[in-house]
Design a protein around this motif. Structure first.
Motif, short mmCIF file in Angstrom:
data_model
loop_
_atom_site.label_atom_id
_atom_site.label_comp_id
_atom_site.label_asym_id
_atom_site.label_seq_id
_atom_site.Cartn_x
_atom_site.Cartn_y
_atom_site.Cartn_z
N CYS A 93 -68.58 96.80 46.12
CA CYS A 93 -69.68 96.98 45.18
C CYS A 93 -70.05 95.62 44.61
O CYS A 93 -69.20 94.91 44.10
CB CYS A 93 -69.25 97.94 44.07
N VAL A 94 -71.33 95.30 44.70
CA VAL A 94 -71.82 94.03 44.20
C VAL A 94 -72.72 94.29 43.00
O VAL A 94 -73.63 95.13 43.06
CB VAL A 94 -72.62 93.28 45.27
N ALA A 95 -72.45 93.55 41.93
CA ALA A 95 -73.29 93.62 40.73
C ALA A 95 -74.18 92.38 40.69
O ALA A 95 -73.73 91.27 40.94
CB ALA A 95 -72.43 93.67 39.48
N SER A 96 -75.42 92.59 40.41
CA SER A 96 -76.36 91.47 40.35
C SER A 96 -77.21 91.58 39.08
O SER A 96 -77.38 92.65 38.54
CB SER A 96 -77.23 91.45 41.61
N PRO A 97 -77.75 90.43 38.65
CA PRO A 97 -77.72 89.13 39.29
C PRO A 97 -76.37 88.45 39.15
O PRO A 97 -75.51 88.90 38.40
CB PRO A 97 -78.81 88.36 38.53
N ARG A 98 -76.21 87.35 39.87
CA ARG A 98 -74.95 86.64 39.86
C ARG A 98 -74.59 86.15 38.46
O ARG A 98 -73.41 85.99 38.14
CB ARG A 98 -75.04 85.46 40.84
N SER A 99 -75.59 85.92 37.64
CA SER A 99 -75.38 85.39 36.29
C SER A 99 -74.90 86.45 35.31
O SER A 99 -74.58 86.13 34.16
CB SER A 99 -76.68 84.77 35.77
N LYS B 107 -68.28 86.35 43.26
CA LYS B 107 -69.32 87.11 43.95
C LYS B 107 -69.71 88.37 43.19
O LYS B 107 -70.47 89.19 43.71
CB LYS B 107 -68.85 87.49 45.36
N ASN B 108 -69.19 88.53 41.98
CA ASN B 108 -69.48 89.75 41.19
C ASN B 108 -69.25 91.01 42.02
O ASN B 108 -70.05 91.95 41.98
CB ASN B 108 -70.93 89.74 40.68
N THR B 109 -68.15 91.00 42.75
CA THR B 109 -67.88 92.09 43.68
C THR B 109 -66.55 92.75 43.33
O THR B 109 -65.56 92.07 43.04
CB THR B 109 -67.84 91.57 45.12
N VAL B 110 -66.54 94.06 43.39
CA VAL B 110 -65.31 94.82 43.20
C VAL B 110 -65.05 95.61 44.48
O VAL B 110 -65.99 96.03 45.16
CB VAL B 110 -65.41 95.75 41.98
#
Length: 117
Positions: A22-28, A76-79
Protein backbone atom coordinates in the motif's frame (compact mmCIF):
# COMPACT_ATOMS: atom_id res chain seq x y z
CA UNK A 1 -3.97 14.52 -4.26
CA UNK A 2 -3.77 12.55 -1.04
CA UNK A 3 -4.58 8.90 -1.51
CA UNK A 4 -3.63 5.36 -0.64
CA UNK A 5 -3.51 2.57 -3.20
CA UNK A 6 -3.34 -1.13 -2.39
CA UNK A 7 -1.93 -3.89 -4.56
CA UNK A 8 -0.92 -7.53 -4.36
CA UNK A 9 -4.19 -9.33 -3.86
CA UNK A 10 -5.06 -12.49 -5.71
CA UNK A 11 -6.02 -16.13 -5.49
CA UNK A 12 -3.98 -18.44 -3.28
CA UNK A 13 -4.46 -21.95 -1.92
CA UNK A 14 -5.01 -22.54 1.77
CA UNK A 15 -1.67 -22.64 3.53
CA UNK A 16 -0.10 -20.36 0.96
CA UNK A 17 1.41 -16.90 1.24
CA UNK A 18 0.73 -13.51 -0.24
CA UNK A 19 2.19 -10.03 0.12
CA UNK A 20 0.07 -6.90 -0.01
CA UNK A 21 1.47 -3.43 -0.57
CA UNK A 22 0.00 0.00 0.00
CA UNK A 23 1.42 3.34 -1.06
CA UNK A 24 0.34 6.62 0.49
CA UNK A 25 0.80 9.77 -1.52
CA UNK A 26 2.00 12.38 -1.93
CA UNK A 27 5.50 11.49 -0.85
CA UNK A 28 5.57 14.60 1.36
CA UNK A 29 2.70 13.29 3.47
CA UNK A 30 3.56 13.09 7.17
CA UNK A 31 2.16 9.84 8.45
CA UNK A 32 1.32 8.86 12.02
CA UNK A 33 0.46 5.25 11.31
CA UNK A 34 -0.86 2.91 8.65
CA UNK A 35 -3.04 -0.13 9.03
CA UNK A 36 -4.75 -3.00 7.26
CA UNK A 37 -8.34 -4.08 7.70
CA UNK A 38 -10.44 -6.64 5.85
CA UNK A 39 -14.05 -7.25 5.03
CA UNK A 40 -15.27 -10.74 4.26
CA UNK A 41 -18.49 -11.32 2.30
CA UNK A 42 -21.50 -10.60 4.49
CA UNK A 43 -19.40 -9.42 7.41
CA UNK A 44 -18.31 -6.12 8.86
CA UNK A 45 -14.86 -4.71 8.26
CA UNK A 46 -12.37 -5.84 10.89
CA UNK A 47 -8.94 -4.69 11.98
CA UNK A 48 -5.96 -6.78 10.90
CA UNK A 49 -2.72 -4.95 11.74
CA UNK A 50 -1.27 -1.50 12.39
CA UNK A 51 2.22 -0.01 12.37
CA UNK A 52 3.39 3.24 13.93
CA UNK A 53 5.30 5.25 11.36
CA UNK A 54 7.81 6.73 13.80
CA UNK A 55 8.46 3.97 16.33
CA UNK A 56 7.70 1.00 14.10
CA UNK A 57 5.64 -0.58 16.84
CA UNK A 58 2.99 -2.98 15.59
CA UNK A 59 -0.17 -4.59 16.76
CA UNK A 60 -2.26 -7.38 15.29
CA UNK A 61 -5.66 -8.93 15.51
CA UNK A 62 -5.53 -12.16 17.51
CA UNK A 63 -6.59 -14.19 14.50
CA UNK A 64 -3.53 -13.25 12.46
CA UNK A 65 -0.80 -13.12 15.11
CA UNK A 66 2.11 -15.29 14.15
CA UNK A 67 0.95 -15.59 10.55
CA UNK A 68 0.82 -12.00 9.28
CA UNK A 69 3.59 -9.41 9.44
CA UNK A 70 3.15 -5.70 8.83
CA UNK A 71 6.20 -3.68 7.81
CA UNK A 72 7.00 -0.35 6.22
CA UNK A 73 9.31 1.57 3.95
CA UNK A 74 9.30 5.12 5.22
CA UNK A 75 11.16 6.51 2.24
CA UNK A 76 8.47 5.22 -0.11
CA UNK A 77 5.46 5.81 2.17
CA UNK A 78 4.69 2.15 1.68
CA UNK A 79 3.31 -0.42 4.07
CA UNK A 80 3.37 -4.17 3.48
CA UNK A 81 1.35 -7.05 4.81
CA UNK A 82 3.05 -10.42 4.52
CA UNK A 83 0.51 -13.15 4.99
CA UNK A 84 1.40 -16.81 5.43
CA UNK A 85 -0.51 -19.95 6.35
CA UNK A 86 -3.56 -18.37 4.79
CA UNK A 87 -6.94 -19.85 5.65
CA UNK A 88 -10.14 -19.89 3.54
CA UNK A 89 -11.75 -17.62 6.13
CA UNK A 90 -9.13 -15.05 5.22
CA UNK A 91 -10.96 -14.48 1.94
CA UNK A 92 -11.87 -10.81 2.00
CA UNK A 93 -11.24 -7.41 0.54
CA UNK A 94 -8.19 -6.03 2.29
CA UNK A 95 -8.12 -2.30 2.87
CA UNK A 96 -5.23 -0.04 3.72
CA UNK A 97 -5.59 3.20 5.64
CA UNK A 98 -3.16 5.96 6.45
CA UNK A 99 -3.55 8.34 9.34
CA UNK A 100 -1.65 11.56 8.69
CA UNK A 101 -0.22 13.69 11.49
CA UNK A 102 -2.53 16.43 10.24
CA UNK A 103 -5.71 15.96 8.31
CA UNK A 104 -8.14 13.19 7.56
CA UNK A 105 -7.55 9.48 7.67
CA UNK A 106 -7.36 8.05 4.15
CA UNK A 107 -8.65 4.72 2.91
CA UNK A 108 -7.84 2.82 -0.23
CA UNK A 109 -10.25 1.04 -2.55
CA UNK A 110 -9.17 -2.38 -1.34
CA UNK A 111 -7.60 -5.44 -2.91
CA UNK A 112 -9.29 -8.83 -3.13
CA UNK A 113 -7.68 -11.83 -1.47
CA UNK A 114 -9.25 -15.20 -2.16
CA UNK A 115 -8.04 -18.29 -0.32
CA UNK A 116 -9.20 -21.57 -1.84
CA UNK A 117 -9.67 -24.67 0.29
Amino acid sequence: QEQVVESGGGLVEAGGSLRLSCVASPRSLSIADMAWSRQAPGKEREFVARINWISGSTNYADDVKGRFTISKDNAKNTVFLDMKSLKPEGTAIYYCNARPLVGREMWGQGTQVTVSS
